[in-house]
Design a protein around this motif. Structure first.
Motif, PDB file in Angstrom:
ATOM      1  N   ASP A   1       2.307   1.751  -3.400  1.00  0.00           N
ATOM      2  CA  ASP A   1       1.247   2.208  -4.305  1.00  0.00           C
ATOM      3  C   ASP A   1       0.971   3.696  -4.106  1.00  0.00           C
ATOM      4  O   ASP A   1       0.802   4.448  -5.077  1.00  0.00           O
ATOM      5  CB  ASP A   1      -0.013   1.385  -4.056  1.00  0.00           C
ATOM      6  CG  ASP A   1      -1.127   1.691  -5.051  1.00  0.00           C
ATOM      7  OD1 ASP A   1      -0.853   1.665  -6.262  1.00  0.00           O
ATOM      8  OD2 ASP A   1      -2.259   1.969  -4.616  1.00  0.00           O
ATOM      9  N   TYR A   2       0.933   4.131  -2.859  1.00  0.00           N
ATOM     10  CA  TYR A   2       0.674   5.544  -2.564  1.00  0.00           C
ATOM     11  C   TYR A   2       1.781   6.426  -3.131  1.00  0.00           C
ATOM     12  O   TYR A   2       1.506   7.507  -3.694  1.00  0.00           O
ATOM     13  CB  TYR A   2       0.543   5.755  -1.062  1.00  0.00           C
ATOM     14  CG  TYR A   2       0.152   7.166  -0.699  1.00  0.00           C
ATOM     15  CD1 TYR A   2      -1.186   7.549  -0.673  1.00  0.00           C
ATOM     16  CD2 TYR A   2       1.122   8.123  -0.395  1.00  0.00           C
ATOM     17  CE1 TYR A   2      -1.559   8.840  -0.356  1.00  0.00           C
ATOM     18  CE2 TYR A   2       0.758   9.418  -0.082  1.00  0.00           C
ATOM     19  CZ  TYR A   2      -0.580   9.775  -0.064  1.00  0.00           C
ATOM     20  OH  TYR A   2      -0.933  11.067   0.239  1.00  0.00           O
TER      21      TYR A   2
ATOM     22  N   ARG B   1       3.782   5.727  -5.715  1.00  0.00           N
ATOM     23  CA  ARG B   1       3.745   5.713  -7.184  1.00  0.00           C
ATOM     24  C   ARG B   1       2.644   6.605  -7.730  1.00  0.00           C
ATOM     25  O   ARG B   1       2.847   7.316  -8.721  1.00  0.00           O
ATOM     26  CB  ARG B   1       3.545   4.285  -7.705  1.00  0.00           C
ATOM     27  CG  ARG B   1       4.756   3.381  -7.618  1.00  0.00           C
ATOM     28  CD  ARG B   1       4.530   2.102  -8.424  1.00  0.00           C
ATOM     29  NE  ARG B   1       3.340   1.382  -7.970  1.00  0.00           N
ATOM     30  CZ  ARG B   1       3.355   0.390  -7.101  1.00  0.00           C
ATOM     31  NH1 ARG B   1       4.501  -0.013  -6.583  1.00  0.00           N
ATOM     32  NH2 ARG B   1       2.221  -0.211  -6.730  1.00  0.00           N
ATOM     33  N   ASN B   2       1.482   6.583  -7.096  1.00  0.00           N
ATOM     34  CA  ASN B   2       0.304   7.190  -7.703  1.00  0.00           C
ATOM     35  C   ASN B   2      -0.271   8.383  -6.953  1.00  0.00           C
ATOM     36  O   ASN B   2      -1.196   9.029  -7.450  1.00  0.00           O
ATOM     37  CB  ASN B   2      -0.799   6.122  -7.838  1.00  0.00           C
ATOM     38  CG  ASN B   2      -0.314   4.883  -8.554  1.00  0.00           C
ATOM     39  OD1 ASN B   2       0.399   4.979  -9.549  1.00  0.00           O
ATOM     40  ND2 ASN B   2      -0.676   3.720  -8.039  1.00  0.00           N
TER      41      ASN B   2
ATOM     42  N   THR C   1      -5.345   2.054  -5.887  1.00  0.00           N
ATOM     43  CA  THR C   1      -5.114   0.890  -6.741  1.00  0.00           C
ATOM     44  C   THR C   1      -5.115  -0.386  -5.919  1.00  0.00           C
ATOM     45  O   THR C   1      -5.711  -1.401  -6.307  1.00  0.00           O
ATOM     46  CB  THR C   1      -3.782   1.027  -7.501  1.00  0.00           C
ATOM     47  OG1 THR C   1      -3.722   2.303  -8.130  1.00  0.00           O
ATOM     48  CG2 THR C   1      -3.655  -0.060  -8.555  1.00  0.00           C
ATOM     49  N   VAL C   2      -4.445  -0.340  -4.767  1.00  0.00           N
ATOM     50  CA  VAL C   2      -4.432  -1.510  -3.883  1.00  0.00           C
ATOM     51  C   VAL C   2      -5.776  -1.665  -3.177  1.00  0.00           C
ATOM     52  O   VAL C   2      -6.330  -2.775  -3.097  1.00  0.00           O
ATOM     53  CB  VAL C   2      -3.301  -1.393  -2.839  1.00  0.00           C
ATOM     54  CG1 VAL C   2      -3.405  -2.511  -1.798  1.00  0.00           C
ATOM     55  CG2 VAL C   2      -1.947  -1.453  -3.514  1.00  0.00           C
TER      56      VAL C   2
ATOM     57  N   LEU D   1      -1.033  -3.282 -10.463  1.00  0.00           N
ATOM     58  CA  LEU D   1      -0.513  -2.288  -9.523  1.00  0.00           C
ATOM     59  C   LEU D   1       0.454  -1.322 -10.198  1.00  0.00           C
ATOM     60  O   LEU D   1       0.472  -0.119  -9.885  1.00  0.00           O
ATOM     61  CB  LEU D   1       0.185  -2.987  -8.355  1.00  0.00           C
ATOM     62  CG  LEU D   1      -0.700  -3.868  -7.461  1.00  0.00           C
ATOM     63  CD1 LEU D   1       0.147  -4.565  -6.405  1.00  0.00           C
ATOM     64  CD2 LEU D   1      -1.789  -3.039  -6.803  1.00  0.00           C
TER      65      LEU D   1
ATOM     66  N   LYS E   1       0.824  -1.210   0.000  1.00  0.00           N
ATOM     67  CA  LYS E   1       0.000   0.000   0.000  1.00  0.00           C
ATOM     68  C   LYS E   1       0.857   1.258   0.000  1.00  0.00           C
ATOM     69  O   LYS E   1       0.556   2.242  -0.697  1.00  0.00           O
ATOM     70  CB  LYS E   1      -0.931  -0.013   1.215  1.00  0.00           C
ATOM     71  CG  LYS E   1      -2.005  -1.082   1.157  1.00  0.00           C
ATOM     72  CD  LYS E   1      -2.798  -1.143   2.464  1.00  0.00           C
ATOM     73  CE  LYS E   1      -3.796  -2.286   2.440  1.00  0.00           C
ATOM     74  NZ  LYS E   1      -4.507  -2.407   3.744  1.00  0.00           N
TER      75      LYS E   1
ATOM     76  N   GLY F   1       6.811  -4.267  -4.182  1.00  0.00           N
ATOM     77  CA  GLY F   1       6.841  -3.113  -5.064  1.00  0.00           C
ATOM     78  C   GLY F   1       7.978  -2.142  -4.810  1.00  0.00           C
ATOM     79  O   GLY F   1       8.115  -1.155  -5.529  1.00  0.00           O
TER      80      GLY F   1
ATOM     81  N   GLY G   1      -3.632   5.493  -2.586  1.00  0.00           N
ATOM     82  CA  GLY G   1      -3.552   4.048  -2.367  1.00  0.00           C
ATOM     83  C   GLY G   1      -4.730   3.298  -2.946  1.00  0.00           C
ATOM     84  O   GLY G   1      -4.948   2.132  -2.640  1.00  0.00           O
TER      85      GLY G   1
END
Length: 319
Positions: free
Chosen positions: A160-161, A163-164, A169-170, A200, A157, A310, A167
């Motif tokens: 993911d946070y 990168r984007n 996406t997760v 992801l 998570k 990730g 959160g």
């Protein structure tokens, strides 16, 4: 000529196949015969977690234990008095503590190098304990891998946070996808892992904002790093194997719109150890047993060689 995507896919599969031979022996204080028991031998994936071995280790050594009623959750592993953290991937632990000389591949996306024949650090010899759990240094696991699962998913998570910038996406993965992701980790099954990992890494309509990278530095190398904002100390400075984990916001591109490289990122985050963006002068950045060329693109490494959660977990090894 192979496409960029096919090269990335090939390297990702090569990284998945990386493994380290382990020789695990029961500590004499937990052995009822007070001598060396037969070792537990296994070729274990670099990307995986030693915590997933708990039940197998307990079953293998159960007839040698002084107290046969101890739980698999009481087990912990150490290397030369350094307790090994369950939530660190095996490859990171080996790169940090084994003393093995990292390989230097000719291309940054060659994938993990084969372990060098005659390497005196192989098999990696670890010691298993079932008593005197170092609760001040290790997370205590449970027999159903729930704690390990929760730590892993929290790391997913967080990556993911970064990168984007969200959160979602997760968080929006279906229950089936989330279960499949964890099953792929437990079983080390690339066919289960890759479809979820692609979701992801490539969410629709979202631009890459920052890149999940953690740097692991021995305390001896961290003088002068107090100006770094996002740092976490792992263990007391005097404890064997104590580390400083350094994070910072790393953008995919520089202000000049040139791709962010390992060299530019390290020069920005820890300039005292990496005063040059192009040449390693004081330390090496090591990933999957290989020295990272400073010209390697961080984004390409994220897509091809990140760990299961990730993240790029990079060991900083003094020269």
């Amino acid at each position: 000529m192979a496409s960029h995507d096919s090269i990335t896919s090939r390297v990702r599969q090569q990284t998945w196949k990386g493994s380290i031979p382990l020789e695990i022996r029961l500590h004499k204080s937990d052995c009822r015969t007070y001598d060396d028991s037969d070792p537990y031998l296994i070729q274990f994936p670099r990307l995986s977690y030693l915590g997933l071995l708990l039940h197998k280790l307990h079953a293998f050594f159960s007839d040698r234990l002084i107290y046969p009623d101890v739980s698999p959750a009481d087990a912990w592993l150490e290397y030369e008095d350094v307790p090994l953290k369950w939530h660190y991937p095996l490859g990171l632990l080996y790169d940090l503590y084994s003393g093995a000389e990292p390989a230097q591949p000719s291309d940054p996306l060659d994938g993990p190098p084969p372990e060098i024949e005659g390497n005196d650090t192989l098999p990696w010899k670890l010691t298993l304990h079932f008593s005197e759990y170092p609760v001040d240094q290790l997370v205590k696991l449970d027999t159903e891998n729930k704690h390990l699962h929760d730590i892993f998913m929290n790391n997913v998570k967080e990556a993911d946070y970064l990168r984007n910038g969200t959160g979602k996406t997760v968080m929006f993965l279906s229950k089936e996808d989330s279960t499949q992701l964890w099953n792929s980790v437990e079983q080390h099954d690339f066919a289960l892992f890759n479809p979820i990992n692609q979701k992801l890494l490539n969410p629709q309509g979202v631009n890459l904002r920052h890149m999940p990278v953690k740097l692991y530095l021995p305390h001896a190398a961290t003088s002068g790093l107090d100006t770094v904002n996002e740092t976490v100390k792992e263990g007391k400075q005097s404890a064997p194997g104590s580390l400083r984990v350094v994070q910072s916001l790393i953008t995919p591109s520089l202000s000049s719109r040139q791709p962010q490289t390992i060299g530019t990122a390290l020069n920005q985050i820890i300039p005292t150890l990496f005063p040059s963006r192009r040449s390693s002068l004081l330390a090496h950045a090591v990933l999957h047993g290989a020295v990272l060329p400073l010209g390697a693109s961080v984004e390409e490494l994220i897509r091809a060689t990140s760990y299961l959660d990730g993240w790029l977990h990079i060991a900083i090894i003094m020269m």
